[in-house]
Design a protein around this motif. Structure first.
Motif, PDB file in Angstrom:
ATOM      1  N   GLY A 117       0.778  -1.235   0.000  1.00  0.00           N
ATOM      2  CA  GLY A 117       0.000   0.000   0.000  1.00  0.00           C
ATOM      3  C   GLY A 117       0.803   1.274   0.000  1.00  0.00           C
ATOM      4  N   ASN A 163      -6.382  -2.895  -9.438  1.00  0.00           N
ATOM      5  CA  ASN A 163      -7.512  -2.649  -8.543  1.00  0.00           C
ATOM      6  C   ASN A 163      -7.013  -2.445  -7.121  1.00  0.00           C
ATOM      7  OD1 ASN A 163     -10.101  -2.369  -7.584  1.00  0.00           O
ATOM      8  ND2 ASN A 163     -10.409  -4.583  -7.324  1.00  0.00           N
ATOM      9  N   CYS A 164      -7.446  -1.306  -6.511  1.00  0.00           N
ATOM     10  CA  CYS A 164      -7.163  -1.049  -5.092  1.00  0.00           C
ATOM     11  C   CYS A 164      -8.168  -0.033  -4.590  1.00  0.00           C
ATOM     12  CB  CYS A 164      -5.724  -0.588  -4.884  1.00  0.00           C
ATOM     13  SG  CYS A 164      -5.376   1.067  -5.518  1.00  0.00           S
ATOM     14  N   ASN A 165      -7.953   0.433  -3.370  1.00  0.00           N
ATOM     15  CA  ASN A 165      -8.880   1.401  -2.771  1.00  0.00           C
ATOM     16  C   ASN A 165      -8.698   2.817  -3.318  1.00  0.00           C
ATOM     17  OD1 ASN A 165      -9.966  -0.579  -1.065  1.00  0.00           O
ATOM     18  ND2 ASN A 165      -8.323  -0.245   0.430  1.00  0.00           N
ATOM     19  N   GLY A 166      -7.709   2.988  -4.182  1.00  0.00           N
ATOM     20  CA  GLY A 166      -7.348   4.333  -4.618  1.00  0.00           C
ATOM     21  C   GLY A 166      -6.099   4.804  -3.875  1.00  0.00           C
ATOM     22  N   GLU A 224      -1.976   4.059  -0.429  1.00  0.00           N
ATOM     23  CA  GLU A 224      -3.315   3.586  -0.730  1.00  0.00           C
ATOM     24  C   GLU A 224      -4.298   4.134   0.307  1.00  0.00           C
ATOM     25  OE1 GLU A 224      -5.796  -0.558  -1.555  1.00  0.00           O
ATOM     26  OE2 GLU A 224      -3.653  -0.617  -1.054  1.00  0.00           O
ATOM     27  N   LEU A 225      -5.480   4.473  -0.180  1.00  0.00           N
ATOM     28  CA  LEU A 225      -6.526   4.968   0.707  1.00  0.00           C
ATOM     29  C   LEU A 225      -6.988   3.870   1.666  1.00  0.00           C
ATOM     30  CD1 LEU A 225      -8.674   6.942  -1.907  1.00  0.00           C
ATOM     31  CD2 LEU A 225      -7.178   7.917  -0.155  1.00  0.00           C
ATOM     32  N   SER A 226      -7.517   4.334   2.812  1.00  0.00           N
ATOM     33  CA  SER A 226      -8.105   3.434   3.817  1.00  0.00           C
ATOM     34  C   SER A 226      -7.082   2.425   4.328  1.00  0.00           C
ATOM     35  CB  SER A 226      -9.332   2.705   3.238  1.00  0.00           C
ATOM     36  OG  SER A 226     -10.301   3.608   2.768  1.00  0.00           O
ATOM     37  N   ASN A 227      -5.803   2.858   4.355  1.00  0.00           N
ATOM     38  CA  ASN A 227      -4.731   1.985   4.878  1.00  0.00           C
ATOM     39  C   ASN A 227      -4.658   0.654   4.153  1.00  0.00           C
ATOM     40  OD1 ASN A 227      -3.858   3.849   6.879  1.00  0.00           O
ATOM     41  ND2 ASN A 227      -5.611   3.257   8.153  1.00  0.00           N
ATOM     42  N   GLY A 228      -4.974   0.715   2.856  1.00  0.00           N
ATOM     43  CA  GLY A 228      -4.914  -0.512   2.078  1.00  0.00           C
ATOM     44  C   GLY A 228      -3.495  -1.049   1.959  1.00  0.00           C
ATOM     45  N   LYS A 229      -3.403  -2.343   1.647  1.00  0.00           N
ATOM     46  CA  LYS A 229      -2.113  -3.017   1.553  1.00  0.00           C
ATOM     47  C   LYS A 229      -1.887  -3.607   0.140  1.00  0.00           C
ATOM     48  CE  LYS A 229      -1.271  -2.235   5.901  1.00  0.00           C
ATOM     49  NZ  LYS A 229      -0.203  -1.309   6.332  1.00  0.00           N
ATOM     50  N   SER A 230      -2.419  -2.936  -0.875  1.00  0.00           N
ATOM     51  CA  SER A 230      -2.322  -3.467  -2.229  1.00  0.00           C
ATOM     52  C   SER A 230      -0.894  -3.379  -2.758  1.00  0.00           C
ATOM     53  CB  SER A 230      -3.254  -2.710  -3.159  1.00  0.00           C
ATOM     54  OG  SER A 230      -4.587  -2.803  -2.740  1.00  0.00           O
TER      55      SER A 230
END
Length: 477
Positions: free
Chosen positions: A369, A400-403, A418-424
């Motif tokens: 992320g 594809n990820c949260n942005g 990455e938004l929302s602490n995503g880990k993409s």
């Protein structure tokens, strides 16, 4: 016989003998008993004094014939007078009467030969200096031939002449072959005219190359090997020397009506010049202009113009600092060409901005992320970033990820999260835009201003230089 009678008879016979000798032989000797001609004067210390006569002019006899009538041709006198009006005037010297006029022995005035002090009374087309046969005329100084007029009409100076040049001058040592000088606003030191529609007036060639010229004709054509075909220079080009604004090292004009006095060019160019313009809306501030080239296409009032290698809007000081450097600036669009499938050129246009910007592109990939992007050091040193001039970053996700969002922006780089602490772990493309930093010298002085320029006032077209022409009949016969 009486002695006296004998002496008288002797003298009589002697006198008769002399008279008989004089009449029969018709020779007279002075101080010689063996005359070698009709008159033979022998002396090693004395000359013959001719009769002194004050002539009136070359057409009046003045001298008289003691037998009456006209004086005979061949009469010689020493003229003592300066008299008459040219071309019939006379001056002191020996003259002889040719049957119709007095002819000076020394040439002029009234002589038939060229005088060392000049001649008068010559007749154009009759009197001339030269040869009447097929021989060259050679001119010497110090017993060395310096010039030659060939019997064919060509002329050589310090040379034997050339069959292909009407005048051929061979320079000696460090001398220039030909130098011209003048001090007049109309007359020139040199002027060449070729009346042929495809002819060239002046050809210059250097470094052993032949003279190249366009087949359509030219006023001046220059060529060289490892040099310059044509070189021009104008002095007084100091940036702060406003008295000489409007000057350039070269000027070229494509005139639209064959009348240069109207300044109605459809295209013209100036090379290596300077000028100054006033921006009236900002209190008449001056903008100095130094340019490598200035080019215009189009008739007056509808022209495309551009400056190349421009230093514009610099401060009024001798070092010309504080201005802005431009590679190319003008009122046209920046563009390039590509070839289509038919081999024809097609136009591509460049995006342009109201500020001086640098941009860069790259790719990155999130790891759990987050991704840190570091800019190239060379770019870092060439951009300027602060609160008023932030770096702009544009991200294009490729998965594809949260942005994502961008943080920690500086001139050295930025961080993508990455938004929302995503880990993409997705890839992305990025683009940055930043203001170009000012150019400075080793002392920190600004040599070209970039930061803070937004829609700056630009240079207007230069005023076309007034030119004039000479009538082409100046060199006609």
């Amino acid at each position: 016989m009486d002695k006296n009678i004998f002496n008288n008879v002797k003298k009589t016979f002697l006198t008769l003998g002399i008279c008989f000798s004089t009449v029969s032989i018709a020779q007279v000797g002075v101080d010689t008993t063996t005359p070698r001609g009709a008159l033979d004067v022998s002396s090693t210390t004395q000359g013959i004094v001719f009769p002194n006569v004050a002539l009136v002019n070359i057409n009046t006899q003045t001298a008289i014939n003691p037998q009456g009538g006209a004086i005979p041709a061949g009469t010689v006198v020493y003229n003592t007078a300066t008299s008459g009006t040219a071309p019939n005037n006379v001056a002191p010297g020996l003259y002889y009467w040719n049957g119709s006029r007095w002819v000076a022995f020394a040439g002029s005035p009234g002589g038939l030969d060229w005088s060392l002090t000049g001649n008068s009374g010559t007749t154009a087309g009759t009197n001339f200096l030269g040869t009447t046969d097929a021989q060259d005329l050679r001119l010497f100084t110090n017993n060395i031939e310096r010039a030659r007029i060939l019997s064919t009409g060509t002329i050589g100076v310090n040379s034997v002449g050339s069959a292909v040049s009407q005048v051929y001058v061979q320079a000696a040592g460090t001398n220039d072959a030909v130098a011209g000088r003048n001090d007049d606003t109309v007359a020139n030191a040199f002027w060449g005219l070729n009346l042929n529609t495809a002819g060239t007036a002046i050809i210059g060639a250097a470094n052993g190359i032949g003279g190249y010229y366009p087949t359509t004709g030219a006023g001046v054509a220059g060529s060289a090997v490892d040099g310059y075909g044509i070189s021009g220079m104008v002095g007084n080009g100091a940036p702060n020397n406003s008295a000489h604004n409007g000057h350039s090292a070269g000027y070229f004009s494509l005139d639209s009506d064959n009348n240069p006095s109207t300044n109605n060019a459809s295209a013209f160019a100036q090379i290596a010049g300077k000028d100054e313009q006033v921006i009236s809306v900002i209190n008449g501030a001056n903008r100095r202009i130094l340019y490598g080239g200035y080019f215009v296409g189009g008739v007056s009032g509808n022209q495309s113009y551009s400056y190349v290698g421009l230093n514009y809007n610099h401060n009024n000081n001798a070092n010309a600092t504080g201005g802005t450097f431009y590679k190319v600036v003008g009122n046209g669009s920046n563009s390039t060409l590509i070839m289509d499938k038919d081999g024809e050129p097609r136009v591509l246009f460049s995006p342009e901005a109201p500020e001086i910007l640098f941009q860069d592109f790259g790719t990155g990939k999130l790891k759990n992320g987050e991704a840190k992007i570091e800019l190239d050091e060379l770019l870092v040193n060439s951009i300027y970033v602060d609160q008023q001039h932030p770096i702009k970053v544009f991200i294009q996700l490729e998965g594809n990820c949260n942005g994502v969002y961008v943080t920690n922006k500086s001139e050295k780089g930025f961080t993508v999260k990455e938004l929302s602490n995503g880990k993409s772990n997705v890839s992305f493309s990025w683009q940055i835009v930043a203001n170009r930093a000012d150019s400075k010298d080793n002392n920190g002085n600004i040599t070209s201003k970039h930061v803070g320029l937004r829609f700056p006032y630009g240079p207007k077209p230069l005023q076309q230089t007034e030119i004039s022409s000479k009538k082409i009949d100046r060199l006609k016969k």
